[in-house]
Design a protein around this motif. Sequence first.
Motif, PDB file in Angstrom:
ATOM      1  N   SER A 298       5.066  -8.631   4.238  1.00 31.49           N
ATOM      2  CA  SER A 298       4.763  -9.786   5.245  1.00 31.49           C
ATOM      3  C   SER A 298       3.396  -9.262   5.753  1.00 31.49           C
ATOM      4  N   ILE A 299       3.015  -7.466   5.873  1.00 34.44           N
ATOM      5  CA  ILE A 299       1.716  -7.119   6.677  1.00 34.44           C
ATOM      6  C   ILE A 299       0.582  -8.146   5.831  1.00 34.44           C
ATOM      7  N   LEU A 300       1.016  -7.091   4.636  1.00 30.58           N
ATOM      8  CA  LEU A 300      -0.213  -7.880   3.922  1.00 30.58           C
ATOM      9  C   LEU A 300      -0.321  -9.158   3.667  1.00 30.58           C
ATOM     10  N   ASP A 301       0.623  -9.902   3.733  1.00 31.96           N
ATOM     11  CA  ASP A 301       0.254 -11.281   3.154  1.00 31.96           C
ATOM     12  C   ASP A 301      -0.144 -12.114   4.702  1.00 31.96           C
ATOM     13  N   LEU A 302      -0.021 -11.701   6.093  1.00 36.40           N
ATOM     14  CA  LEU A 302      -0.407 -11.703   6.611  1.00 36.40           C
ATOM     15  C   LEU A 302      -2.187 -11.576   6.654  1.00 36.40           C
ATOM     16  N   LEU A 303      -2.393 -10.735   6.677  1.00 31.58           N
ATOM     17  CA  LEU A 303      -3.646 -10.454   6.556  1.00 31.58           C
ATOM     18  C   LEU A 303      -4.695 -10.466   5.055  1.00 31.58           C
ATOM     19  N   PHE A 304      -3.368 -11.381   4.544  1.00 27.08           N
ATOM     20  CA  PHE A 304      -4.673 -12.128   3.561  1.00 27.08           C
ATOM     21  C   PHE A 304      -5.227 -11.378   2.209  1.00 27.08           C
ATOM     22  N   VAL A 305      -3.944 -10.234   2.278  1.00 28.49           N
ATOM     23  CA  VAL A 305      -4.485  -9.084   0.993  1.00 28.49           C
ATOM     24  C   VAL A 305      -3.566 -10.545  -0.203  1.00 28.49           C
ATOM     25  N   PRO A 306      -4.821 -10.336  -1.316  1.00 26.34           N
ATOM     26  CA  PRO A 306      -4.111 -10.551  -2.460  1.00 26.34           C
ATOM     27  C   PRO A 306      -3.772  -9.747  -3.542  1.00 26.34           C
ATOM     28  N   LYS A 307      -2.719 -10.862  -4.222  1.00 26.79           N
ATOM     29  CA  LYS A 307      -1.278 -10.594  -4.443  1.00 26.79           C
ATOM     30  C   LYS A 307      -1.204  -9.499  -5.916  1.00 26.79           C
ATOM     31  N   SER A 308      -2.680  -8.886  -5.964  1.00 27.59           N
ATOM     32  CA  SER A 308      -2.619  -8.241  -7.276  1.00 27.59           C
ATOM     33  C   SER A 308      -1.960  -7.314  -7.141  1.00 27.59           C
ATOM     34  N   GLU A 309      -1.796  -6.241  -8.327  1.00 28.85           N
ATOM     35  CA  GLU A 309      -0.508  -4.664  -8.101  1.00 28.85           C
ATOM     36  C   GLU A 309      -2.742  -4.350  -7.470  1.00 28.85           C
ATOM     37  N   THR A 310      -3.346  -3.520  -7.718  1.00 29.94           N
ATOM     38  CA  THR A 310      -4.532  -2.931  -7.879  1.00 29.94           C
ATOM     39  C   THR A 310      -4.531  -2.854  -5.858  1.00 29.94           C
ATOM     40  N   ALA A 311      -4.933  -4.579  -5.516  1.00 25.27           N
ATOM     41  CA  ALA A 311      -5.154  -4.523  -4.286  1.00 25.27           C
ATOM     42  C   ALA A 311      -4.495  -3.950  -3.453  1.00 25.27           C
ATOM     43  N   ARG A 312      -2.723  -5.093  -3.766  1.00 26.28           N
ATOM     44  CA  ARG A 312      -1.724  -3.737  -2.970  1.00 26.28           C
ATOM     45  C   ARG A 312      -1.517  -2.815  -2.242  1.00 26.28           C
ATOM     46  N   LEU A 313      -1.858  -2.190  -4.135  1.00 28.11           N
ATOM     47  CA  LEU A 313      -1.506  -0.795  -3.661  1.00 28.11           C
ATOM     48  C   LEU A 313      -2.849   0.199  -2.876  1.00 28.11           C
ATOM     49  N   SER A 314      -3.762  -0.228  -2.999  1.00 29.92           N
ATOM     50  CA  SER A 314      -5.082   0.176  -2.467  1.00 29.92           C
ATOM     51  C   SER A 314      -4.585   0.638  -0.242  1.00 29.92           C
ATOM     52  N   CYS A 315      -3.994  -1.319  -0.723  1.00 28.20           N
ATOM     53  CA  CYS A 315      -3.490  -1.155   0.975  1.00 28.20           C
ATOM     54  C   CYS A 315      -2.348  -0.372   1.748  1.00 28.20           C
ATOM     55  N   LEU A 316      -1.363  -0.234   0.500  1.00 31.22           N
ATOM     56  CA  LEU A 316      -0.353   0.579   1.076  1.00 31.22           C
ATOM     57  C   LEU A 316      -1.153   2.160   0.518  1.00 31.22           C
ATOM     58  N   ASN A 317      -1.827   2.967   0.458  1.00 29.73           N
ATOM     59  CA  ASN A 317      -2.434   4.070   1.085  1.00 29.73           C
ATOM     60  C   ASN A 317      -3.714   4.027   2.312  1.00 29.73           C
ATOM     61  N   ILE A 318      -3.849   3.165   2.028  1.00 28.07           N
ATOM     62  CA  ILE A 318      -4.553   2.945   3.199  1.00 28.07           C
ATOM     63  C   ILE A 318      -3.703   2.963   4.493  1.00 28.07           C
ATOM     64  N   LEU A 319      -2.479   2.371   4.124  1.00 31.20           N
ATOM     65  CA  LEU A 319      -1.667   2.361   5.961  1.00 31.20           C
ATOM     66  C   LEU A 319      -1.083   3.487   5.744  1.00 31.20           C
ATOM     67  N   THR A 320      -0.148   4.550   4.796  1.00 21.56           N
ATOM     68  CA  THR A 320      -0.093   5.673   5.217  1.00 21.56           C
ATOM     69  C   THR A 320      -1.259   6.965   5.702  1.00 21.56           C
ATOM     70  N   SER A 321      -2.185   6.409   5.445  1.00 20.13           N
ATOM     71  CA  SER A 321      -3.743   7.526   5.192  1.00 20.13           C
ATOM     72  C   SER A 321      -3.651   7.693   6.861  1.00 20.13           C
ATOM     73  N   CYS A 322      -3.605   6.017   7.072  1.00 18.76           N
ATOM     74  CA  CYS A 322      -4.357   6.255   8.435  1.00 18.76           C
ATOM     75  C   CYS A 322      -3.136   6.318   9.651  1.00 18.76           C
ATOM     76  N   THR A 323      -1.727   5.154   9.751  1.00 23.86           N
ATOM     77  CA  THR A 323      -1.216   4.990  10.337  1.00 23.86           C
ATOM     78  C   THR A 323      -0.007   6.329  10.473  1.00 23.86           C
ATOM     79  N   ALA A 324       0.174   6.761   9.301  1.00 26.91           N
ATOM     80  CA  ALA A 324       2.016   7.650   9.495  1.00 26.91           C
ATOM     81  C   ALA A 324       1.472   8.768  10.145  1.00 26.91           C
ATOM     82  N   CYS A 325       2.371   9.160  10.736  1.00 26.94           N
ATOM     83  CA  CYS A 325       1.951  10.273  11.929  1.00 26.94           C
ATOM     84  C   CYS A 325       2.342  11.573  11.368  1.00 26.94           C
ATOM     85  N   PRO A 326       1.127  12.462  11.205  1.00 28.29           N
ATOM     86  CA  PRO A 326       2.061  13.391  10.793  1.00 28.29           C
ATOM     87  C   PRO A 326       2.157  14.872  11.029  1.00 28.29           C
ATOM     88  N   PRO A 327       2.585  16.043  10.828  1.00 25.45           N
ATOM     89  CA  PRO A 327       4.018  17.025  11.799  1.00 25.45           C
ATOM     90  C   PRO A 327       2.788  17.301  12.531  1.00 25.45           C
TER      91      PRO A 327
END
Length: 330
Positions: free
Chosen positions: A89-118
């Motif tokens: 839903s977040i990626l839909d709100l951000l107008f990210v294309p539905k292609s698997e490549t674009a979605r996977l790239s954005c998911l990697n960005i979300l993990t790298s930038c937002t997930a809190c490390p130990p």
Amino acid sequence: NVKRFDIDNVYYSSDAGGHPKAILEASFDIIQDDSTAKPELLEAESILSLCRIMSLLKPKHDKVIELPPIILKPPIWFLRLTHTRLSDSILDLLFVPKSETARLSCLNILTSCTACPPSELLNRRSKMKQNRKKKDARANDLLLLDRLIDSANLPKKSSHRLRQFLLHGSLPYPVDANKALDTIYDSARKIHSTDINSSKFPENIKLLSKRCFDAISRCINQVRLLLKSIDSMGVVTSASRRNMAQHIQNFSSPSYICIDLGLRQKRRHYDGQLFYQCIFLRNNFFDDAINGPDSITNALSNGVRLAEGGRYDNLVRAFRPPGNFGSINM
């Protein structure tokens, strides 16, 4: 209401071809077909079982790790938690294309930038050190964010909205899972508010923005209910526990709960609902983390994924006969 477990070999197709790879795995399921049952309680029970299983890894000689005001007791592990529909839903709100490549790239960005490390647990020891480190880390986060977005080859509008969404809150998200959800909600609300009040967007775009924001709000509420349920069952993270008085025998709570929007299961069995992973850390992890890279990817590469679980309602629906629209929580 059915509860079952199984320990057996699981076979995975080999990348090189030939004989499938065999791995010994243990699985347990909680199946509930009562429509009045609260799903978050079933999910919380599975995490409660995980905490009991993790206590079996307790070493013979206890070694308490003090990161004042936090006290850790082996085994040291943390929980990666997400809601896959929330991320979609977040990626839909951000107008990210539905292609698997674009979605996977954005998911990697979300993990790298937002997930809190130990390693963020270390940063809570001194407010002065924490503030000084945040200034340096903020600059590094911005450089990393720009590099990742540029390499994703997203449309210009999607890149702009993704950058807006991520820069609204702190990077990475807070150690406290509820505060991390607050940050996600506020970031999405700001994007949605801009869309609604913009004269550039037609009504169909505003309606899309509203549907996405409503879905984000629902998913966040579901995650909050889960957090509340596991807390009521006695699963209190070390990050929120101030002393060892609450330590329970034959029970191991996670060090903290990491809200990771980019988390997905490769096989997509747990899809469309809550999904979590248990990441086990070495006892000397924090000794190395002081001078090592401060990122979730470093923790994942140096940790061991011992377990994963969640809801697999969608997987069950895929194998139902046509016309069977019954509901069941698994």
